[in-house]
Design a protein around this motif. Structure first.
Motif, PDB file in Angstrom:
ATOM      1  N   UNK A  76       2.316  -5.797  -6.969  1.00  0.00           N
ATOM      2  CA  UNK A  76       1.141  -5.428  -7.831  1.00  0.00           C
ATOM      3  C   UNK A  76       1.632  -3.819  -8.374  1.00  0.00           C
ATOM      4  N   UNK A  77       2.155  -2.964  -7.556  1.00  0.00           N
ATOM      5  CA  UNK A  77       2.869  -1.817  -7.851  1.00  0.00           C
ATOM      6  C   UNK A  77       3.704  -1.936  -8.859  1.00  0.00           C
ATOM      7  N   UNK A  78       4.544  -2.748  -8.755  1.00  0.00           N
ATOM      8  CA  UNK A  78       5.633  -2.861  -9.749  1.00  0.00           C
ATOM      9  C   UNK A  78       5.104  -3.217 -11.012  1.00  0.00           C
ATOM     10  N   UNK A  79       4.130  -3.729 -11.357  1.00  0.00           N
ATOM     11  CA  UNK A  79       3.588  -4.245 -12.440  1.00  0.00           C
ATOM     12  C   UNK A  79       2.724  -2.898 -12.973  1.00  0.00           C
ATOM     13  N   UNK A  80       2.195  -2.137 -12.231  1.00  0.00           N
ATOM     14  CA  UNK A  80       1.737  -1.007 -12.398  1.00  0.00           C
ATOM     15  C   UNK A  80       2.730   0.002 -13.114  1.00  0.00           C
ATOM     16  N   UNK A  81       3.657   0.198 -12.452  1.00  0.00           N
ATOM     17  CA  UNK A  81       4.940   0.804 -13.007  1.00  0.00           C
ATOM     18  C   UNK A  81       5.342   0.430 -14.179  1.00  0.00           C
ATOM     19  N   UNK A  88      10.865  -0.657 -11.437  1.00  0.00           N
ATOM     20  CA  UNK A  88      10.447  -0.385  -9.911  1.00  0.00           C
ATOM     21  C   UNK A  88      11.029  -1.560  -9.229  1.00  0.00           C
ATOM     22  N   UNK A  89      11.930  -1.464  -8.359  1.00  0.00           N
ATOM     23  CA  UNK A  89      12.418  -2.557  -7.567  1.00  0.00           C
ATOM     24  C   UNK A  89      11.165  -2.745  -6.419  1.00  0.00           C
ATOM     25  N   UNK A  90      10.846  -4.175  -6.543  1.00  0.00           N
ATOM     26  CA  UNK A  90       9.896  -4.672  -5.791  1.00  0.00           C
ATOM     27  C   UNK A  90      10.465  -5.350  -4.287  1.00  0.00           C
ATOM     28  N   UNK A  91      11.743  -5.554  -4.319  1.00  0.00           N
ATOM     29  CA  UNK A  91      12.517  -6.020  -3.132  1.00  0.00           C
ATOM     30  C   UNK A  91      13.657  -5.242  -2.768  1.00  0.00           C
ATOM     31  N   UNK A  92      13.712  -4.924  -1.327  1.00  0.00           N
ATOM     32  CA  UNK A  92      14.876  -4.609  -0.678  1.00  0.00           C
ATOM     33  C   UNK A  92      15.142  -3.055  -0.837  1.00  0.00           C
ATOM     34  N   UNK A 236      -1.754   4.220   4.121  1.00  0.00           N
ATOM     35  CA  UNK A 236      -0.861   3.469   3.273  1.00  0.00           C
ATOM     36  C   UNK A 236      -1.377   3.647   1.889  1.00  0.00           C
ATOM     37  N   UNK A 237      -0.933   3.001   1.121  1.00  0.00           N
ATOM     38  CA  UNK A 237      -1.042   3.072  -0.508  1.00  0.00           C
ATOM     39  C   UNK A 237      -1.915   1.894  -0.875  1.00  0.00           C
ATOM     40  N   UNK A 238      -2.619   2.573  -1.699  1.00  0.00           N
ATOM     41  CA  UNK A 238      -3.942   1.587  -2.331  1.00  0.00           C
ATOM     42  C   UNK A 238      -3.376   0.656  -3.169  1.00  0.00           C
ATOM     43  N   UNK A 239      -3.710  -0.768  -3.346  1.00  0.00           N
ATOM     44  CA  UNK A 239      -3.255  -1.803  -3.997  1.00  0.00           C
ATOM     45  C   UNK A 239      -3.921  -2.072  -5.080  1.00  0.00           C
ATOM     46  N   UNK A 240      -3.786  -1.916  -6.451  1.00  0.00           N
ATOM     47  CA  UNK A 240      -4.575  -2.716  -7.403  1.00  0.00           C
ATOM     48  C   UNK A 240      -5.013  -3.986  -7.216  1.00  0.00           C
TER      49      UNK A 240
END
Length: 243
Positions: A76-81, A88-92, A236-240
């Protein structure tokens, strides 16, 4: 006018929020008269310098998420970025202590390169394959040089654990005094406060109001539809949420 932004390099919403604020500032008629100062806020101040974990592992252990939940949050954060034109690397990705990065940011402020350094650090942490946590001080020296800072001077700052340490702690105390419990947290002329990675139009509203008015400390901007801007905090960080 001065805009102070409390952030942490490990905070994905700070990365997204900066892009949204920058977009609003670029379109602001008085942008050349706005000074932006980045302030320090550690999301994980108790983490030892050498304690580095994969982001997914950190999320599952610290916040009790399942791996699937943690990965969904990263996606979700990757999509927002991506919506803000950010990689935005969503892995590793890795997570670790950011205190030395904050010390370097204060050093960069003295040299007039703070915004350049924070942008380099964000990109290195969220978009590049190499970790900002596992390669030691030389990785940070390399990034400081990429931001236009003198490599030897940056190396000397990192070699001295007291260099700018008081500046970081002072920023964190001030954040607590102003009531900031999460980041990003924007303070405009010590008059208006904006919490979270709000949409660009909220930052436009805040800049316009702060430019035209002088009012009691920290009137919140962004009520109504945008009251709860996404942010990172102790929980933590809010998730859309998906619609």
């Amino acid at each position: 006018m001065r805009v102070e932004i409390w952030t942490d390099i490990a905070c994905p919403w700070c990365y997204v929020g900066k892009a949204r604020f920058d977009k609003a500032l670029a379109a602001f008629p008085h942008r050349d008269e706005v000074e932006v100062v980045h302030r320090s806020f550690e999301l994980d101040p108790g983490r030892a310098k050498g304690d580095v974990q994969p982001v997914i592992t950190m999320l599952t252990r610290k916040y009790g998420m399942s791996e699937a939940q943690a990965q969904a949050g990263e996606d979700h954060l990757g999509a927002q970025a991506a919506a803000e034109g950010l990689e935005y690397r969503t892995r590793d990705r890795d997570h670790g202590n950011t205190f030395d990065m904050h010390r370097l940011l204060h050093f960069a402020k003295e040299r007039g390169r703070q915004d350049e350094l924070i942008q380099v650090l964000y990109r290195a942490n969220f978009a590049e394959e190499r970790s900002v946590f596992t390669e030691g001080d030389e990785r940070l020296v390399e990034l400081a040089a990429a931001a236009g800072l003198d490599a030897e001077a940056a190396r000397a700052v990192l070699a001295d654990p007291d260099a700018h340490a008081d500046d970081v702690r002072a920023d964190e105390r001030e954040a607590a005094r102003l009531g900031a419990t999460g980041v990003p947290f924007f303070v405009l002329d010590r008059t208006y406060g904006v919490s979270g990675a709000q949409p660009s139009e909220v930052f436009t509203q805040a800049l316009t109001q702060a430019w035209g008015e002088r009012s009691p400390l920290l009137k919140p901007v962004g009520q109504g539809d945008h009251e709860d801007g996404a942010a990172c905090g102790p929980d933590g960080c809010a998730v859309p949420q998906q619609g």
